[in-house]
Design a protein around this motif. Sequence first.
Motif, PDB file in Angstrom:
ATOM      1  N   LEU C  73     -29.212 -16.017  -4.163  1.00 19.47           N
ATOM      2  CA  LEU C  73     -30.668 -15.797  -4.272  1.00 19.47           C
ATOM      3  C   LEU C  73     -31.233 -15.098  -2.960  1.00 19.47           C
ATOM      4  O   LEU C  73     -31.926 -14.272  -2.975  1.00 19.47           O
ATOM      5  CB  LEU C  73     -31.510 -17.341  -4.238  1.00 19.47           C
ATOM      6  N   VAL C  74     -30.748 -15.437  -1.615  1.00 15.31           N
ATOM      7  CA  VAL C  74     -30.964 -14.922  -0.303  1.00 15.31           C
ATOM      8  C   VAL C  74     -30.948 -13.428  -0.422  1.00 15.31           C
ATOM      9  O   VAL C  74     -31.459 -12.513  -0.276  1.00 15.31           O
ATOM     10  CB  VAL C  74     -30.297 -15.612   0.582  1.00 15.31           C
ATOM     11  N   ALA C  75     -29.467 -13.082  -1.213  1.00 17.83           N
ATOM     12  CA  ALA C  75     -29.167 -11.714  -1.189  1.00 17.83           C
ATOM     13  C   ALA C  75     -30.312 -10.957  -1.834  1.00 17.83           C
ATOM     14  O   ALA C  75     -30.493  -9.818  -1.371  1.00 17.83           O
ATOM     15  CB  ALA C  75     -27.817 -11.562  -1.607  1.00 17.83           C
ATOM     16  N   ALA C  76     -30.514 -11.420  -2.940  1.00 13.83           N
ATOM     17  CA  ALA C  76     -31.613 -10.813  -3.874  1.00 13.83           C
ATOM     18  C   ALA C  76     -32.865 -10.615  -3.265  1.00 13.83           C
ATOM     19  O   ALA C  76     -33.470  -9.480  -3.192  1.00 13.83           O
ATOM     20  CB  ALA C  76     -31.793 -11.435  -5.236  1.00 13.83           C
ATOM     21  N   VAL C  77     -33.238 -11.720  -2.511  1.00 12.17           N
ATOM     22  CA  VAL C  77     -34.649 -11.481  -1.831  1.00 12.17           C
ATOM     23  C   VAL C  77     -34.739 -10.616  -0.730  1.00 12.17           C
ATOM     24  O   VAL C  77     -35.564  -9.551  -0.824  1.00 12.17           O
ATOM     25  CB  VAL C  77     -35.101 -13.004  -1.218  1.00 12.17           C
ATOM     26  N   VAL C  78     -33.354 -10.448   0.027  1.00 13.03           N
ATOM     27  CA  VAL C  78     -33.272  -9.542   1.237  1.00 13.03           C
ATOM     28  C   VAL C  78     -33.363  -8.117   0.575  1.00 13.03           C
ATOM     29  O   VAL C  78     -33.855  -7.166   1.014  1.00 13.03           O
ATOM     30  CB  VAL C  78     -32.111  -9.882   2.072  1.00 13.03           C
ATOM     31  N   THR C  79     -32.450  -8.002  -0.544  1.00 12.79           N
ATOM     32  CA  THR C  79     -32.561  -6.774  -1.193  1.00 12.79           C
ATOM     33  C   THR C  79     -33.824  -6.480  -1.707  1.00 12.79           C
ATOM     34  O   THR C  79     -34.155  -5.054  -1.748  1.00 12.79           O
ATOM     35  CB  THR C  79     -31.417  -6.499  -2.131  1.00 12.79           C
ATOM     36  N   PHE C  80     -34.699  -7.078  -2.161  1.00 12.92           N
ATOM     37  CA  PHE C  80     -35.817  -6.769  -2.774  1.00 12.92           C
ATOM     38  C   PHE C  80     -36.813  -6.145  -1.767  1.00 12.92           C
ATOM     39  O   PHE C  80     -37.438  -5.196  -1.924  1.00 12.92           O
ATOM     40  CB  PHE C  80     -36.643  -8.067  -3.285  1.00 12.92           C
ATOM     41  N   PHE C  81     -36.799  -6.996  -0.524  1.00 13.18           N
ATOM     42  CA  PHE C  81     -37.653  -6.522   0.424  1.00 13.18           C
ATOM     43  C   PHE C  81     -37.236  -5.178   1.419  1.00 13.18           C
ATOM     44  O   PHE C  81     -37.997  -4.444   1.791  1.00 13.18           O
ATOM     45  CB  PHE C  81     -38.172  -7.611   1.161  1.00 13.18           C
ATOM     46  N   ALA C  82     -36.047  -5.175   1.382  1.00 15.27           N
ATOM     47  CA  ALA C  82     -35.138  -4.256   2.470  1.00 15.27           C
ATOM     48  C   ALA C  82     -34.310  -3.349   1.895  1.00 15.27           C
ATOM     49  O   ALA C  82     -33.494  -2.721   2.454  1.00 15.27           O
ATOM     50  CB  ALA C  82     -34.627  -5.012   3.505  1.00 15.27           C
ATOM     51  N   HIS C  83     -34.605  -3.225   0.216  1.00 16.84           N
ATOM     52  CA  HIS C  83     -33.613  -2.273  -0.287  1.00 16.84           C
ATOM     53  C   HIS C  83     -33.390  -0.773   0.263  1.00 16.84           C
ATOM     54  O   HIS C  83     -32.219  -0.204   0.432  1.00 16.84           O
ATOM     55  CB  HIS C  83     -33.760  -2.210  -1.616  1.00 16.84           C
ATOM     56  N   PRO C  84     -34.539  -0.145   0.963  1.00 16.09           N
ATOM     57  CA  PRO C  84     -34.115   1.210   1.610  1.00 16.09           C
ATOM     58  C   PRO C  84     -33.078   0.909   2.679  1.00 16.09           C
ATOM     59  O   PRO C  84     -32.204   1.748   2.860  1.00 16.09           O
ATOM     60  CB  PRO C  84     -35.681   1.604   2.117  1.00 16.09           C
ATOM     61  N   LEU C  85     -33.241   0.024   3.441  1.00 14.04           N
ATOM     62  CA  LEU C  85     -32.222  -0.393   4.636  1.00 14.04           C
ATOM     63  C   LEU C  85     -30.929  -0.598   4.153  1.00 14.04           C
ATOM     64  O   LEU C  85     -29.848  -0.205   4.423  1.00 14.04           O
ATOM     65  CB  LEU C  85     -32.694  -1.405   5.386  1.00 14.04           C
ATOM     66  N   VAL C  86     -30.690  -1.403   2.876  1.00  9.26           N
ATOM     67  CA  VAL C  86     -29.602  -2.104   2.295  1.00  9.26           C
ATOM     68  C   VAL C  86     -29.003  -0.564   1.922  1.00  9.26           C
ATOM     69  O   VAL C  86     -27.797  -0.493   2.132  1.00  9.26           O
ATOM     70  CB  VAL C  86     -29.785  -3.072   1.105  1.00  9.26           C
ATOM     71  N   GLN C  87     -29.731   0.273   1.227  1.00  8.25           N
ATOM     72  CA  GLN C  87     -28.773   1.392   0.835  1.00  8.25           C
ATOM     73  C   GLN C  87     -28.171   2.154   1.701  1.00  8.25           C
ATOM     74  O   GLN C  87     -27.306   2.720   1.577  1.00  8.25           O
ATOM     75  CB  GLN C  87     -29.880   2.245  -0.214  1.00  8.25           C
ATOM     76  N   ARG C  88     -28.932   2.257   2.910  1.00 10.88           N
ATOM     77  CA  ARG C  88     -28.573   3.042   4.286  1.00 10.88           C
ATOM     78  C   ARG C  88     -27.225   2.616   4.874  1.00 10.88           C
ATOM     79  O   ARG C  88     -26.356   3.024   5.079  1.00 10.88           O
ATOM     80  CB  ARG C  88     -29.464   3.161   5.349  1.00 10.88           C
ATOM     81  N   LEU C  89     -27.178   1.151   4.305  1.00 10.96           N
ATOM     82  CA  LEU C  89     -25.817   0.296   4.599  1.00 10.96           C
ATOM     83  C   LEU C  89     -24.652   0.415   3.735  1.00 10.96           C
ATOM     84  O   LEU C  89     -23.726  -0.377   3.660  1.00 10.96           O
ATOM     85  CB  LEU C  89     -26.262  -1.124   5.181  1.00 10.96           C
ATOM     86  N   ALA C  90     -24.959   1.359   2.557  1.00 11.12           N
ATOM     87  CA  ALA C  90     -24.105   1.372   1.621  1.00 11.12           C
ATOM     88  C   ALA C  90     -22.601   1.257   1.708  1.00 11.12           C
ATOM     89  O   ALA C  90     -21.916   0.566   1.032  1.00 11.12           O
ATOM     90  CB  ALA C  90     -24.338   2.820   0.810  1.00 11.12           C
ATOM     91  N   PHE C  91     -21.894   2.035   2.850  1.00 13.26           N
ATOM     92  CA  PHE C  91     -20.540   1.871   3.137  1.00 13.26           C
ATOM     93  C   PHE C  91     -20.292   0.554   3.756  1.00 13.26           C
ATOM     94  O   PHE C  91     -19.201   0.113   3.360  1.00 13.26           O
ATOM     95  CB  PHE C  91     -20.158   3.128   4.100  1.00 13.26           C
ATOM     96  N   THR C  92     -21.170  -0.065   4.352  1.00 17.63           N
ATOM     97  CA  THR C  92     -20.880  -1.508   5.006  1.00 17.63           C
ATOM     98  C   THR C  92     -20.792  -2.481   3.805  1.00 17.63           C
ATOM     99  O   THR C  92     -20.037  -3.336   3.707  1.00 17.63           O
ATOM    100  CB  THR C  92     -22.077  -1.809   5.947  1.00 17.63           C
ATOM    101  N   VAL C  93     -21.550  -2.329   2.830  1.00 22.28           N
ATOM    102  CA  VAL C  93     -21.912  -3.167   1.578  1.00 22.28           C
ATOM    103  C   VAL C  93     -20.243  -3.143   0.984  1.00 22.28           C
ATOM    104  O   VAL C  93     -19.784  -4.115   0.512  1.00 22.28           O
ATOM    105  CB  VAL C  93     -22.956  -2.860   0.632  1.00 22.28           C
ATOM    106  N   LEU C  94     -20.005  -1.667   0.948  1.00 20.33           N
ATOM    107  CA  LEU C  94     -18.403  -1.688   0.156  1.00 20.33           C
ATOM    108  C   LEU C  94     -17.395  -2.031   0.867  1.00 20.33           C
ATOM    109  O   LEU C  94     -16.380  -2.601   0.020  1.00 20.33           O
ATOM    110  CB  LEU C  94     -18.344  -0.160   0.032  1.00 20.33           C
ATOM    111  N   VAL C  95     -17.427  -2.156   2.209  1.00 15.63           N
ATOM    112  CA  VAL C  95     -16.485  -2.838   2.978  1.00 15.63           C
ATOM    113  C   VAL C  95     -16.368  -4.275   2.641  1.00 15.63           C
ATOM    114  O   VAL C  95     -15.314  -4.808   2.410  1.00 15.63           O
ATOM    115  CB  VAL C  95     -16.454  -2.616   4.412  1.00 15.63           C
ATOM    116  N   PHE C  96     -17.682  -4.786   2.809  1.00 13.51           N
ATOM    117  CA  PHE C  96     -17.470  -6.110   2.346  1.00 13.51           C
ATOM    118  C   PHE C  96     -17.276  -6.537   0.918  1.00 13.51           C
ATOM    119  O   PHE C  96     -16.276  -7.576   0.917  1.00 13.51           O
ATOM    120  CB  PHE C  96     -18.921  -7.020   2.638  1.00 13.51           C
ATOM    121  N   ASP C  97     -17.514  -5.650   0.154  1.00 15.80           N
ATOM    122  CA  ASP C  97     -16.996  -5.922  -1.442  1.00 15.80           C
ATOM    123  C   ASP C  97     -15.656  -5.931  -1.577  1.00 15.80           C
ATOM    124  O   ASP C  97     -15.143  -6.466  -2.067  1.00 15.80           O
ATOM    125  CB  ASP C  97     -17.998  -4.763  -2.192  1.00 15.80           C
TER     126      ASP C  97
END
Lengths: 208, 208, 208
Positions: C73-97
């Motif tokens: 739920l928190v991840a969804a809310v954060v992504t909803f509001f900050a998705h341009p930032l989250v997308q810039r962190l795409a590689f970081t997301v992939l590392v955690f994935d």
Amino acid sequence: MSASALVTALELAGLYVFATSGALLAIQKGFDVVGILMLAMLTALGGGILRDLIIGDTPPAAFTEVIYLIIPLVAAVVTFFAHPLVQRLAFTVLVFDAAGLGLFCVTGTLKALDFDLGPVQAVLLGITTAVGGGVMRDITARETPSLVRTDSELYAIPAAIGATLVACAHYTGLSTIVVATGAAILVFALRITAMLRHWRAPYARVRS
Amino acid sequence: MSASALVTALELAGLYVFATSGALLAIQKGFDVVGILMLAMLTALGGGILRDLIIGDTPPAAFTEVIYLIIPLVAAVVTFFAHPLVQRLAFTVLVFDAAGLGLFCVTGTLKALDFDLGPVQAVLLGITTAVGGGVMRDITARETPSLVRTDSELYAIPAAIGATLVACAHYTGLSTIVVATGAAILVFALRITAMLRHWRAPYARVRS
Amino acid sequence: MSASALVTALELAGLYVFATSGALLAIQKGFDVVGILMLAMLTALGGGILRDLIIGDTPPAAFTEVIYLIIPLVAAVVTFFAHPLVQRLAFTVLVFDAAGLGLFCVTGTLKALDFDLGPVQAVLLGITTAVGGGVMRDITARETPSLVRTDSELYAIPAAIGATLVACAHYTGLSTIVVATGAAILVFALRITAMLRHWRAPYARVRS
């Protein structure tokens, strides 16, 4: 008519219209009679079956009383033969669908609480009961789930509000039957209002 | 060869061809080897797993004997390396698929009856056992389920007839083994005839 | 920090990034906030729920501790509001994935072994735990599962290797904790290397 007989009658009416919405989509997609039956049953029963699998109540309620299978079968057959008439009754179907939404989010939440799940879990399962079948219907028919489309009126959010009220009542000692009835009526009213006023859920703007 | 060994042999052959149909679709859709394995297993085992989750027999039969997992794996690997040959054997695959259809709708219905589900429920689960994996295959591959397409020959309807015969025998005291065998053969014959004569299920005409 | 606290922290981080990948896909597909929440929860929890339904551990782990629902739920809310930032962190997301992939294939296999499933079954369920949510995410969003696309880097195959090592250790008496840790790190390293070197799974060439 006792309260419990009224709930049962509303529940069966809800299953009937959920099944009708599945059958109508199947006809619109050009599916054959097997597809019409499958989509009718999946829409009506899918959410409740998923809830029961998760809480561990097997076989799911849909398989314990034969009436739960008969109702969607009848809805599919009626829609198959009378779909031009059913389509003219589109708004009536949506009104009953809103009643089903209100009822199933409440009964789903109550059942999860009965099985000792926590409040957040029960709310999630209440919403799942009410909207799960519709999502399965749309996935099987290869449509974007109407639940998540930005051009569809509020559907899951009224269910979430109703489920939350029921869970709160359970933990605060308020009369469950009073709150549950009120919550179901509120969900129904919110959904109908959302349809009439074209209320939609927010979405994230993607900068292009 | 005893009757029960024959049933087991036919069941494994049925799983093999179900898995082959999944692997062939994955190759046709350009999936990689992971997709080929996934679609092979889903097609072969999906219907039975869903039936077992619903009747509450966990872990599902597919997870109790390793042979049920090995057979689809082998089918996927063989199809991966020999798919031009397998495609030339398309009609043979369809004949075995019809045998699997007949067998699984009967064994699925019998298992549900064994778990004390009612006759209508058992018939529905028998059909689910036989056709569920194919529907999951098509949804995962983003195809309209071949089960519901108006240009595909009867598939679920023979299974429904077979499952109904088995459920009737159970309640009328007729010899289950005789009726079950006859039902499986009848389903097989109906499916093959439907393919040869292009029998299709009715659909609802949409007036334009 | 104890080893078990470390595993829990990594598990929650894994759920967070799985949910983020679901929320990002929902935003990219133009889904509303309901769709963002649904895809976030499905991606994070779908694989583990399916594993638990199959081994018969109901309610699934995702429904026993509320933190498992709060994190997505928190991840969804954060992504909803900050998705341009989250997308810039795409590689970081992939590392955690990749870390989530390594962790969940190992914990999924261990849980299946704990429930006395055989080694092949446990490996399959370990892979399912790690990749199942992503497949459900893609099916719901009407995308070809990235798991099976020939232009996506190895994902299921590292998970399969890790799960197999854990199952082997279980049967050979090697220290489970040492092998499990090593397997999770190996899966992580294989996945990262596959991304950097564009390693892809083989596919069957269709002659045209």
